[in-house]
Write a protein that holds these residues in place. Structure first.
Motif, PDB file in Angstrom:
ATOM      1  N   ALA A  19      -2.047  -8.105   3.685  1.00  0.00           N
ATOM      2  CA  ALA A  19      -0.877  -7.953   2.818  1.00  0.00           C
ATOM      3  C   ALA A  19       0.361  -7.551   3.618  1.00  0.00           C
ATOM      4  CB  ALA A  19      -1.159  -6.919   1.733  1.00  0.00           C
ATOM      5  N   ARG A  20       0.146  -6.896   4.759  1.00  0.00           N
ATOM      6  CA  ARG A  20       1.272  -6.439   5.573  1.00  0.00           C
ATOM      7  C   ARG A  20       1.616  -7.414   6.693  1.00  0.00           C
ATOM      8  NH1 ARG A  20      -1.211  -0.342   6.364  1.00  0.00           N
ATOM      9  NH2 ARG A  20      -0.904   0.388   4.210  1.00  0.00           N
ATOM     10  N   SER A  21       0.824  -8.484   6.842  1.00  0.00           N
ATOM     11  CA  SER A  21       1.000  -9.402   7.961  1.00  0.00           C
ATOM     12  C   SER A  21       2.141 -10.387   7.700  1.00  0.00           C
ATOM     13  CB  SER A  21      -0.299 -10.173   8.212  1.00  0.00           C
ATOM     14  OG  SER A  21      -0.087 -11.251   9.082  1.00  0.00           O
ATOM     15  N   HIS A  22       3.092 -10.425   8.616  1.00  0.00           N
ATOM     16  CA  HIS A  22       4.201 -11.381   8.520  1.00  0.00           C
ATOM     17  C   HIS A  22       3.687 -12.806   8.553  1.00  0.00           C
ATOM     18  CE1 HIS A  22       7.946 -13.483   9.418  1.00  0.00           C
ATOM     19  NE2 HIS A  22       7.359 -13.977  10.513  1.00  0.00           N
ATOM     20  N   TRP A  23       2.693 -13.069   9.416  1.00  0.00           N
ATOM     21  CA  TRP A  23       2.232 -14.444   9.616  1.00  0.00           C
ATOM     22  C   TRP A  23       1.379 -14.933   8.458  1.00  0.00           C
ATOM     23  CZ3 TRP A  23       5.060 -17.083  12.487  1.00  0.00           C
ATOM     24  CH2 TRP A  23       5.663 -16.538  13.629  1.00  0.00           C
ATOM     25  N   VAL A  24       0.595 -14.060   7.859  1.00  0.00           N
ATOM     26  CA  VAL A  24      -0.147 -14.460   6.659  1.00  0.00           C
ATOM     27  C   VAL A  24       0.842 -14.866   5.572  1.00  0.00           C
ATOM     28  CG1 VAL A  24      -1.654 -13.639   4.799  1.00  0.00           C
ATOM     29  CG2 VAL A  24      -2.182 -13.065   7.168  1.00  0.00           C
TER      30      VAL A  24
ATOM     31  N   PHE B 172      -6.358 -20.132  -3.001  1.00  0.00           N
ATOM     32  CA  PHE B 172      -7.424 -19.293  -3.569  1.00  0.00           C
ATOM     33  C   PHE B 172      -7.500 -17.994  -2.780  1.00  0.00           C
ATOM     34  CE2 PHE B 172      -8.362 -23.711  -4.329  1.00  0.00           C
ATOM     35  CZ  PHE B 172      -8.663 -23.734  -5.677  1.00  0.00           C
ATOM     36  N   SER B 173      -7.606 -16.904  -3.509  1.00  0.00           N
ATOM     37  CA  SER B 173      -7.603 -15.579  -2.885  1.00  0.00           C
ATOM     38  C   SER B 173      -9.002 -14.989  -2.891  1.00  0.00           C
ATOM     39  CB  SER B 173      -6.660 -14.644  -3.653  1.00  0.00           C
ATOM     40  OG  SER B 173      -5.377 -15.242  -3.778  1.00  0.00           O
ATOM     41  N   LEU B 174      -9.364 -14.377  -1.780  1.00  0.00           N
ATOM     42  CA  LEU B 174     -10.646 -13.677  -1.656  1.00  0.00           C
ATOM     43  C   LEU B 174     -10.345 -12.216  -1.342  1.00  0.00           C
ATOM     44  CD1 LEU B 174     -13.754 -13.692  -1.469  1.00  0.00           C
ATOM     45  CD2 LEU B 174     -13.495 -14.142   0.979  1.00  0.00           C
ATOM     46  N   ILE B 175     -10.535 -11.341  -2.318  1.00  0.00           N
ATOM     47  CA  ILE B 175     -10.238  -9.917  -2.145  1.00  0.00           C
ATOM     48  C   ILE B 175     -11.422  -9.233  -1.466  1.00  0.00           C
ATOM     49  CG2 ILE B 175      -9.665  -7.764  -3.322  1.00  0.00           C
ATOM     50  CD1 ILE B 175      -8.543  -9.471  -5.633  1.00  0.00           C
ATOM     51  N   VAL B 176     -11.166  -8.609  -0.327  1.00  0.00           N
ATOM     52  CA  VAL B 176     -12.223  -7.901   0.399  1.00  0.00           C
ATOM     53  C   VAL B 176     -11.937  -6.407   0.525  1.00  0.00           C
ATOM     54  CG1 VAL B 176     -12.876  -9.962   1.700  1.00  0.00           C
ATOM     55  CG2 VAL B 176     -11.180  -8.392   2.665  1.00  0.00           C
ATOM     56  N   GLU B 177     -10.690  -6.009   0.222  1.00  0.00           N
ATOM     57  CA  GLU B 177     -10.311  -4.604   0.411  1.00  0.00           C
ATOM     58  C   GLU B 177      -8.999  -4.356  -0.318  1.00  0.00           C
ATOM     59  OE1 GLU B 177      -9.661  -2.058   4.437  1.00  0.00           O
ATOM     60  OE2 GLU B 177      -8.142  -3.559   3.981  1.00  0.00           O
ATOM     61  N   GLY B 178      -8.745  -3.100  -0.675  1.00  0.00           N
ATOM     62  CA  GLY B 178      -7.480  -2.753  -1.303  1.00  0.00           C
ATOM     63  C   GLY B 178      -7.493  -3.019  -2.798  1.00  0.00           C
ATOM     64  N   GLU B 179      -6.282  -3.090  -3.389  1.00  0.00           N
ATOM     65  CA  GLU B 179      -6.155  -3.259  -4.829  1.00  0.00           C
ATOM     66  C   GLU B 179      -4.983  -4.199  -5.119  1.00  0.00           C
ATOM     67  OE1 GLU B 179      -7.720  -2.862  -8.412  1.00  0.00           O
ATOM     68  OE2 GLU B 179      -8.451  -1.675  -6.710  1.00  0.00           O
ATOM     69  N   PRO B 180      -5.217  -5.272  -5.873  1.00  0.00           N
ATOM     70  CA  PRO B 180      -4.127  -6.196  -6.176  1.00  0.00           C
ATOM     71  C   PRO B 180      -3.059  -5.559  -7.062  1.00  0.00           C
ATOM     72  CG  PRO B 180      -6.107  -6.793  -7.406  1.00  0.00           C
ATOM     73  CD  PRO B 180      -6.501  -5.723  -6.438  1.00  0.00           C
ATOM     74  N   TYR B 181      -1.811  -5.886  -6.788  1.00  0.00           N
ATOM     75  CA  TYR B 181      -0.641  -5.439  -7.561  1.00  0.00           C
ATOM     76  C   TYR B 181      -0.403  -3.934  -7.519  1.00  0.00           C
ATOM     77  CZ  TYR B 181      -0.971 -10.158  -9.486  1.00  0.00           C
ATOM     78  OH  TYR B 181      -1.043 -11.515  -9.627  1.00  0.00           O
TER      79      TYR B 181
ATOM     80  N   GLY C 274       2.782   5.691  -5.862  1.00  0.00           N
ATOM     81  CA  GLY C 274       1.763   6.465  -5.178  1.00  0.00           C
ATOM     82  C   GLY C 274       0.593   5.642  -4.659  1.00  0.00           C
ATOM     83  N   PHE C 275       0.540   4.344  -5.031  1.00  0.00           N
ATOM     84  CA  PHE C 275      -0.576   3.494  -4.613  1.00  0.00           C
ATOM     85  C   PHE C 275      -0.104   2.270  -3.822  1.00  0.00           C
ATOM     86  CE2 PHE C 275      -2.074   5.832  -8.289  1.00  0.00           C
ATOM     87  CZ  PHE C 275      -3.351   6.247  -7.904  1.00  0.00           C
ATOM     88  N   GLU C 276       1.164   2.288  -3.406  1.00  0.00           N
ATOM     89  CA  GLU C 276       1.736   1.122  -2.737  1.00  0.00           C
ATOM     90  C   GLU C 276       0.952   0.713  -1.487  1.00  0.00           C
ATOM     91  OE1 GLU C 276       5.016   3.360  -4.879  1.00  0.00           O
ATOM     92  OE2 GLU C 276       3.335   3.855  -3.547  1.00  0.00           O
ATOM     93  N   GLU C 277       0.428   1.683  -0.768  1.00  0.00           N
ATOM     94  CA  GLU C 277      -0.231   1.393   0.507  1.00  0.00           C
ATOM     95  C   GLU C 277      -1.553   0.644   0.344  1.00  0.00           C
ATOM     96  OE1 GLU C 277      -2.285   4.914   2.353  1.00  0.00           O
ATOM     97  OE2 GLU C 277      -1.166   5.978   0.768  1.00  0.00           O
ATOM     98  N   PHE C 278      -2.067   0.560  -0.898  1.00  0.00           N
ATOM     99  CA  PHE C 278      -3.352  -0.107  -1.111  1.00  0.00           C
ATOM    100  C   PHE C 278      -3.200  -1.576  -1.512  1.00  0.00           C
ATOM    101  CE2 PHE C 278      -4.122   4.412  -2.160  1.00  0.00           C
ATOM    102  CZ  PHE C 278      -5.056   4.697  -1.162  1.00  0.00           C
ATOM    103  N   GLU C 279      -1.963  -2.075  -1.561  1.00  0.00           N
ATOM    104  CA  GLU C 279      -1.748  -3.462  -1.962  1.00  0.00           C
ATOM    105  C   GLU C 279      -2.502  -4.430  -1.047  1.00  0.00           C
ATOM    106  OE1 GLU C 279      -1.231  -6.441  -3.848  1.00  0.00           O
ATOM    107  OE2 GLU C 279       0.241  -5.002  -4.662  1.00  0.00           O
ATOM    108  N   CYS C 280      -3.206  -5.410  -1.651  1.00  0.00           N
ATOM    109  CA  CYS C 280      -3.959  -6.386  -0.850  1.00  0.00           C
ATOM    110  C   CYS C 280      -3.406  -7.798  -0.980  1.00  0.00           C
ATOM    111  CB  CYS C 280      -5.441  -6.368  -1.231  1.00  0.00           C
ATOM    112  SG  CYS C 280      -5.781  -6.947  -2.906  1.00  0.00           S
ATOM    113  N   PHE C 281      -2.520  -8.063  -1.961  1.00  0.00           N
ATOM    114  CA  PHE C 281      -1.921  -9.388  -2.099  1.00  0.00           C
ATOM    115  C   PHE C 281      -0.640  -9.463  -1.260  1.00  0.00           C
ATOM    116  CE2 PHE C 281      -3.669 -10.620  -6.565  1.00  0.00           C
ATOM    117  CZ  PHE C 281      -4.857 -11.013  -5.969  1.00  0.00           C
ATOM    118  N   PRO C 282      -0.538 -10.416  -0.328  1.00  0.00           N
ATOM    119  CA  PRO C 282       0.723 -10.611   0.400  1.00  0.00           C
ATOM    120  C   PRO C 282       1.861 -10.929  -0.567  1.00  0.00           C
ATOM    121  CG  PRO C 282      -1.075 -11.785   1.480  1.00  0.00           C
ATOM    122  CD  PRO C 282      -1.603 -11.313   0.156  1.00  0.00           C
ATOM    123  N   HIS C 283       3.078 -10.632  -0.134  1.00  0.00           N
ATOM    124  CA  HIS C 283       4.259 -10.810  -0.994  1.00  0.00           C
ATOM    125  C   HIS C 283       4.370 -12.248  -1.488  1.00  0.00           C
ATOM    126  CE1 HIS C 283       8.236  -9.774  -2.535  1.00  0.00           C
ATOM    127  NE2 HIS C 283       8.700 -10.901  -2.001  1.00  0.00           N
TER     128      HIS C 283
END
Length: 489
Positions: free
Chosen positions: A47-52, A69-78, A84-93
């Motif tokens: 989610a934090r990767s510029h290249w992704v 298609f998205s495969l969630i392996v860690e973190g929390e979508p949206y 207080g939960f921003e750091e757990f985002e798993c969906f790239p922008h």
């Protein structure tokens, strides 16, 4: 998107370290342009990767946003929108927002198609099937039922894995005893083989183990390291490699098995006097392993080579030829080529009846495999009598005592009836299989978990959700105890 392929391939995986520039690179752009689908592995890091983010944008700009298609392996979508939960985002922008007509992201939220591999969500198995169902444009439940059938039909074969290590030891001991009773040269071979066997099991000595638990894999690996000491005995070396390869295969250690089986085949091809039965054995065993590893093209080549070898030799190898054909049909099943497998299965059934008589267990297996092929083709009315006849043959031949083969047949027939909506008989068959497996394996065993999972699937189909939940939980507890927390199941 067209005909469903036998294999979802090729797959491009971006593993290279991309340079710090503003361009994705020509190779990566070409790969994106050539791809029908894009799978985004969603985690806090991605989610934090510029290249992704750039790769998702590039794929969306190709007009293929519905094929991401998205495969969630860690973190929390949206979670980026939750204080207080921003750091757990798993969906790239780029995944979270829709693309405008100008090719730039808007502030309008998107709804990514996601499979969730996290343990408390879909889990790895269902997540894989959801991705495949989305990419192929077929129903998830269709693939789930197919996976369930595959698991049931292989149950009897898997049950033999626990004794493979013992088979290996007995094989070595037998080879030593037989060799000891031969002439002077064979006596020397016997001495070296006996010494070899004693040495590889020396690891079980408390002086070497030092309190460690020794696994069958460790014993087999030690044996593999010592085989080269049997210099001047290439036939014995090949036989040992082949036996260890089969043992590794039975334990599900495919990479270990492959090295041994490849080595055995190479040695047997190079022998001055080639033994047809042994060469066929090596071709057959390696092809079986390659089928498990989904290297279907080479597996098919080896099966065909073995078949031609046996046909060229003529009489004396009829049963080996039939077994080879049955394995080739299994390969076509894995490829989804059910119509191609059907005539082979019919030939196997005909030849086994001729060679073994109508009531032999191998005839029952062939009849059941043909019934499962009808099942695979959706020809349920044709499948049912074949599967029932196979079950009755097994019961008549094997008796009333519990047997893994009968249990597997009960589960297969139950699945057929479940798909047809005949739930009352389905439950009775699943319960009979469960009772039999408990007698065979005890209360806590992976097979018991599989039986309970089958029942839970049935209760879910019937809308008995509380009963399904309890049964799933019971299956899960057994899996945790027998397989551990990190097993894919």
């Amino acid at each position: 998107t067209g005909t469903v392929p036998a294999r979802v391939a090729p797959v491009f995986r971006d593993r290279e370290e991309l340079a710090s520039s503003t361009d994705l690179g020509s190779d990566l752009r070409e790969a994106l342009e050539s791809s029908a689908c894009q799978i985004v592995i969603c985690s806090v890091s991605s989610a934090r990767s510029h290249w992704v983010n750039e790769e998702i944008l590039a794929f969306k700009r190709l007009g293929r946003h519905e094929r991401i298609f998205s495969l969630i392996v860690e973190g929390e979508p949206y979670s980026s929108g939750m204080e207080g939960f921003e750091e757990f985002e798993c969906f790239p922008h780029a995944l979270r927002y829709q693309l405008g007509e100008d090719g730039e992201l808007t502030d309008e939220p998107a709804e990514p198609i996601a499979a969730d591999a996290r343990p408390a969500k879909d889990g790895k198995g269902h997540a894989k099937l959801k991705l495949l169902a989305g990419m192929l444009g077929v129903g998830f439940d269709d693939l789930r039922q197919r996976e369930l059938q595959r698991r049931n039909r292989r149950l009897a074969l898997v049950s033999t894995a626990s004794v493979m290590g013992m088979v290996f030891a007995i094989g070595l001991a037998t080879a030593a005893i037989l060799a000891r009773n031969e002439a002077e040269r064979q006596a020397e071979t016997a001495r070296r083989t006996a010494s070899f066997m004693i040495d590889i099991f020396q690891i079980n000595d408390p002086g070497e183990a030092r309190g460690r638990t020794i696994t069958v894999r460790e014993v087999l690996i030690k044996a593999a390291e010592r085989i080269e000491e049997l210099a001047g005995e290439p036939g014995m070396q090949a036989a040992l490699r082949n036996t260890m390869g089969r043992s590794f295969l039975g334990l599900g250690l495919y990479d270990d098995a492959r090295g041994q089986l490849e080595n055995a085949l190479q040695r047997r091809r190079a022998l001055e006097s080639v033994d047809i039965a042994e060469l066929n054995e090596s071709l057959y065993n390696l092809a079986n392993l390659l089928t498990e590893q989904a290297e279907f093209d080479r597996a098919e080549q080896l099966y065909i080579e073995a078949r031609k070898l046996l046909e060229r030799e003529g009489s004396g190898y009829e049963m080996a030829l039939i077994d080879n054909l049955a394995a080739l049909a299994e390969l076509y099943f894995r490829l989804g080529q059910y119509k191609q497998a059907e005539p082979i299965l019919r030939q196997v059934l005909k030849e086994r009846r001729r060679a073994l008589g109508p009531n032999h267990p191998d005839v029952a297996d062939a009849l059941e495999q043909l019934g499962l092929n009808m099942f695979d083709q959706g020809r349920y009315g044709e499948a049912e009598p074949m599967m029932r006849d196979a079950l009755e043959l097994k019961k008549a031949r094997l008796g009333d005592a519990p047997h893994p083969s009968i249990s597997a047949s009960l589960s297969n027939l139950a699945l057929l009836q479940q798909i047809r909506g005949i739930y009352s008989e389905t439950e009775a068959l699943y319960l009979e299989a469960l009772k039999m497996d408990k007698a065979l394996y005890g209360e806590v065993h992976p097979h018991i978990a599989t039986d309970l999972n089958n029942l839970a699937e049935l209760y879910g189909d019937q809308g008995k959700l509380k009963q399904a939940e309890r049964t799933y939980e019971e299956a899960l507890l057994i899996q945790l105890e027998t397989l551990g927390n990190n097993h894919p199941d």
